[in-house]
Design a protein around this motif. Structure first.
Motif, PDB file in Angstrom:
ATOM      1  N   LEU A  75     -36.611  20.941 -12.488  1.00  0.00           N
ATOM      2  CA  LEU A  75     -35.924  21.633 -11.395  1.00  0.00           C
ATOM      3  C   LEU A  75     -34.429  21.791 -11.602  1.00  0.00           C
ATOM      4  O   LEU A  75     -33.782  22.508 -10.825  1.00  0.00           O
ATOM      5  CB  LEU A  75     -36.148  20.877 -10.074  1.00  0.00           C
ATOM      6  N   THR A  76     -33.862  21.126 -12.597  1.00  0.00           N
ATOM      7  CA  THR A  76     -32.397  21.071 -12.708  1.00  0.00           C
ATOM      8  C   THR A  76     -31.898  21.650 -14.026  1.00  0.00           C
ATOM      9  O   THR A  76     -31.545  20.899 -14.947  1.00  0.00           O
ATOM     10  CB  THR A  76     -31.890  19.623 -12.560  1.00  0.00           C
ATOM     11  N   PRO A  77     -31.830  22.978 -14.121  1.00  0.00           N
ATOM     12  CA  PRO A  77     -31.250  23.575 -15.332  1.00  0.00           C
ATOM     13  C   PRO A  77     -29.787  23.200 -15.515  1.00  0.00           C
ATOM     14  O   PRO A  77     -29.260  23.269 -16.620  1.00  0.00           O
ATOM     15  CB  PRO A  77     -31.422  25.081 -15.101  1.00  0.00           C
ATOM     16  N   GLY A  78     -29.129  22.790 -14.417  1.00  0.00           N
ATOM     17  CA  GLY A  78     -27.736  22.349 -14.511  1.00  0.00           C
ATOM     18  C   GLY A  78     -27.596  20.914 -14.964  1.00  0.00           C
ATOM     19  O   GLY A  78     -26.486  20.408 -15.107  1.00  0.00           O
ATOM     20  N   GLY A  79     -28.737  20.223 -15.188  1.00  0.00           N
ATOM     21  CA  GLY A  79     -28.705  18.845 -15.664  1.00  0.00           C
ATOM     22  C   GLY A  79     -28.867  17.845 -14.534  1.00  0.00           C
ATOM     23  O   GLY A  79     -28.607  18.130 -13.375  1.00  0.00           O
ATOM     24  N   ALA A  80     -29.337  16.652 -14.882  1.00  0.00           N
ATOM     25  CA  ALA A  80     -29.515  15.581 -13.896  1.00  0.00           C
ATOM     26  C   ALA A  80     -29.149  14.247 -14.525  1.00  0.00           C
ATOM     27  O   ALA A  80     -29.357  14.034 -15.722  1.00  0.00           O
ATOM     28  CB  ALA A  80     -30.955  15.546 -13.385  1.00  0.00           C
ATOM     29  N   ILE A  81     -28.612  13.335 -13.705  1.00  0.00           N
ATOM     30  CA  ILE A  81     -28.372  11.965 -14.134  1.00  0.00           C
ATOM     31  C   ILE A  81     -29.084  11.054 -13.145  1.00  0.00           C
ATOM     32  O   ILE A  81     -28.824  11.094 -11.943  1.00  0.00           O
ATOM     33  CB  ILE A  81     -26.869  11.631 -14.234  1.00  0.00           C
ATOM     34  N   LEU A  82     -30.031  10.286 -13.653  1.00  0.00           N
ATOM     35  CA  LEU A  82     -30.781   9.352 -12.818  1.00  0.00           C
ATOM     36  C   LEU A  82     -30.451   7.941 -13.289  1.00  0.00           C
ATOM     37  O   LEU A  82     -30.822   7.545 -14.398  1.00  0.00           O
ATOM     38  CB  LEU A  82     -32.288   9.606 -12.921  1.00  0.00           C
ATOM     39  N   TRP A  83     -29.746   7.188 -12.433  1.00  0.00           N
ATOM     40  CA  TRP A  83     -29.403   5.816 -12.783  1.00  0.00           C
ATOM     41  C   TRP A  83     -30.654   4.955 -12.588  1.00  0.00           C
ATOM     42  O   TRP A  83     -31.214   4.884 -11.506  1.00  0.00           O
ATOM     43  CB  TRP A  83     -28.262   5.321 -11.904  1.00  0.00           C
ATOM     44  N   ARG A  84     -31.098   4.304 -13.688  1.00  0.00           N
ATOM     45  CA  ARG A  84     -32.323   3.515 -13.639  1.00  0.00           C
ATOM     46  C   ARG A  84     -31.990   2.044 -13.377  1.00  0.00           C
ATOM     47  O   ARG A  84     -31.159   1.455 -14.073  1.00  0.00           O
ATOM     48  CB  ARG A  84     -33.098   3.631 -14.950  1.00  0.00           C
ATOM     49  N   GLN A  85     -32.675   1.453 -12.379  1.00  0.00           N
ATOM     50  CA  GLN A  85     -32.575   0.019 -12.107  1.00  0.00           C
ATOM     51  C   GLN A  85     -33.963  -0.579 -12.277  1.00  0.00           C
ATOM     52  O   GLN A  85     -34.879  -0.281 -11.506  1.00  0.00           O
ATOM     53  CB  GLN A  85     -32.063  -0.236 -10.687  1.00  0.00           C
ATOM     54  N   LEU A  97     -19.888   9.578 -11.367  1.00  0.00           N
ATOM     55  CA  LEU A  97     -18.592  10.257 -11.217  1.00  0.00           C
ATOM     56  C   LEU A  97     -18.161  10.898 -12.541  1.00  0.00           C
ATOM     57  O   LEU A  97     -17.611  12.013 -12.540  1.00  0.00           O
ATOM     58  CB  LEU A  97     -17.537   9.270 -10.724  1.00  0.00           C
ATOM     59  N   ASP A  98     -18.376  10.207 -13.655  1.00  0.00           N
ATOM     60  CA  ASP A  98     -18.061  10.815 -14.957  1.00  0.00           C
ATOM     61  C   ASP A  98     -18.891  12.081 -15.163  1.00  0.00           C
ATOM     62  O   ASP A  98     -18.399  13.101 -15.662  1.00  0.00           O
ATOM     63  CB  ASP A  98     -18.341   9.815 -16.089  1.00  0.00           C
ATOM     64  N   TRP A  99     -20.167  12.001 -14.792  1.00  0.00           N
ATOM     65  CA  TRP A  99     -21.069  13.157 -14.896  1.00  0.00           C
ATOM     66  C   TRP A  99     -20.566  14.310 -14.030  1.00  0.00           C
ATOM     67  O   TRP A  99     -20.567  15.471 -14.462  1.00  0.00           O
ATOM     68  CB  TRP A  99     -22.459  12.707 -14.473  1.00  0.00           C
ATOM     69  N   LEU A 100     -20.135  14.008 -12.800  1.00  0.00           N
ATOM     70  CA  LEU A 100     -19.627  15.037 -11.894  1.00  0.00           C
ATOM     71  C   LEU A 100     -18.348  15.670 -12.434  1.00  0.00           C
ATOM     72  O   LEU A 100     -18.160  16.895 -12.360  1.00  0.00           O
ATOM     73  CB  LEU A 100     -19.378  14.436 -10.512  1.00  0.00           C
TER      74      LEU A 100
END
Length: 485
Positions: free
Chosen positions: A92-102, A140-143
């Motif tokens: 769904l995210t052609p603009g990219g996604a960052i998922l922080w995994r815990q 925030l770095d990703w943004l």
């Protein structure tokens, strides 16, 4: 100034970032036929199960359906559900996604059980642990890398921990510095944590909880919205009022947007649809009032569906121009079928050339429609009719054949196709019922193997003897003295 139609033309390719609580929404559908002897509760006979992306992910799905280039950030657990969320988000995210995994976190899953169109129970599995500071720094770095191309930012807060106070504060600071609007779907009583945001979208209950003002009529809603706007330090508040519409409170005053009356099946996900449409329209250059009107329309469509089903650009175009009627291309047909299936409707499918509509066709289609809730007719285009029937066919061009079929009360949707067989169409729409004439054997019916694989049924309808398009054309040539007859 933009009309809603203008805005829809401008949505494609706009860039929106969504940050928030990602989750899975599962729906289990079945039938209730009795009460349990063990306790006064209904017994659900399980049928099909659906899994969709929910929470902030539903905002992403709605933006994707509108043609927006969306990027997203959130937190998931180190479990199979987290893997599933990651897989869906990648699509769904052609603009990219960052998922922080815990690893020690449980990914949020909401499971709703439905019987006969009624929600019986919801079971939640979740963790509300706040996103750690290293996760905040990574997002925030990703943004920072993409805020230059971004035209709007959505904070989708479901109070599951993704939007920690420090992340919310820093996202808003960065957005204001870059001149980007921040739209927030808020949670909780303390809306001051969103100070500096562009717009909040509380529903009536959230508005009352945040302000203590009853919000029982237009005047008190306006009073509550203005109080929330000033106390939380945001530019505007859009109060969503369900079937009564919306009220937008800005520094210059309020704008009342009337409701759109529709049959309500499920309000789940409607707020996600609203903020997604709102952010997309603002990213495309609309004013807050113009964007709110389009979002109001989208929300009114969302509540007619069961579960978190995205509202697409085509859905909005159809709502703005309902005269498009029953003839649809594949993309629009899929949206209509998805909508009907979300309401637990049975989808039927048949196909043919339908060159000269005759009494046999009418009886056949009537029998087919009696066995389903929505009948889709796949219609061969002119080139494929010629390949199948030979030179001189079709006798009627595609547009005329489609219009005649669409005029029948038993036909709900006509979908032209260019292939010789409707197999691609069947695989795309996945009907519950496949209908063909009784002059076929089951193994001869194109698509029957596929329909059977997902639990569908085949119905072989009786054919009126001696009635066919070929016979009608032959009789016509004979009467006219055609030497070919």
């Amino acid at each position: 100034m933009f009309t809603s139609e203008d805005l829809l033309d401008r949505l494609a390719g706009t860039h929106v970032v969504v940050i928030g609580d990602l989750m899975l929404d599962r729906a289990v559908f079945g039938k209730v036929g009795r009460i349990s002897p063990e306790a006064p509760i209904p017994v659900l006979e399980m049928g099909r199960e659906e899994t969709r992306i929910g929470g902030a992910g539903n905002v992403v799905a709605n933006l994707h359906a509108l043609g927006v280039k969306v990027a997203a950030a959130g937190v998931v657990g180190g479990d199979a559900e987290g893997d599933e969320i990651a897989r869906i988000m990648a699509e769904l995210t052609p603009g990219g996604a960052i998922l922080w995994r815990q690893e020690d976190r449980a990914s949020t899953v909401k499971t709703r059980y439905w019987g006969g169109g009624q929600q019986l129970l919801r079971v939640d599995r979740e963790s509300r642990t706040s996103l750690p500071e290293e996760g905040v720094a990574a997002i925030l770095d990703w943004l920072d890398e993409r805020i230059g191309e971004t035209r709007a930012i959505v904070l989708s807060d479901y109070a599951k921990g993704a939007l920690s106070p420090s992340l919310v504060e820093q996202v808003i600071l960065r957005a204001r510095a870059a001149g980007r609007p921040v739209l927030v779907d808020p949670k909780g009583r303390d809306h001051g944590r969103y100070r500096g945001a562009t717009l909040l979208t509380p529903n009536r209950r959230e508005l009352v909880e945040a302000t203590g003002i009853p919000a029982s009529d237009d005047d008190s809603v306006a009073q509550a919205a203005e109080a929330l706007r000033t106390s939380s330090g945001v530019d505007a508040v859009l109060a969503t009022l369900g079937s009564e519409g919306m009220l937008l409170a800005e520094a210059g005053g309020t704008t009342r947007i009337p409701g759109i009356r529709r049959e309500v099946f499920d309000v789940v996900g409607a707020g996600d649809t609203v903020i997604a449409t709102l952010s997309a329209a603002m990213a495309a250059g609309a004013t807050q009032a113009e964007a709110a009107r389009l979002a109001n329309l989208a929300g009114s469509i969302a509540v007619t569906r069961i579960g978190t089903a995205p509202v697409s650009r085509i859905d909005l175009l159809d709502a703005l121009a309902p005269a498009q009627g029953k003839v649809a291309d594949l993309e629009r047909a899929r949206a209509i079928v998805m909508n009907a299936r979300g309401k637990n409707r049975r989808i039927g499918f048949t196909n043919g050339c339908f060159d000269l509509l005759h009494a046999g066709h009418v009886a056949y289609l009537h029998a087919a429609r009696a066995r389903c809730d929505l009948l889709v007719v796949g219609l061969n285009d002119d080139a494929s009719v010629t390949r199948l029937k030979g030179p001189g066919r079709p006798a009627n061009v595609l547009d005329d054949r489609a219009r005649v079929l669409a005029a029948l009360a038993d036909v709900d949707l006509v979908v032209p196709f260019a292939q010789d067989t409707p197999l691609d169409l069947i695989n795309a729409l996945k009907p519950d019922l496949l209908v063909k004439g009784a002059d076929y054997l089951p193994e001869q019916v194109v698509g029957w193997k596929e329909v059977a694989s997902w639990g569908g049924e085949l119905y072989l309808a009786e054919i009126k003897p001696g009635v066919s398009t070929t016979a009608l054309l032959e009789r016509g040539r004979t009467r006219q003295g055609d030497p070919q007859a």
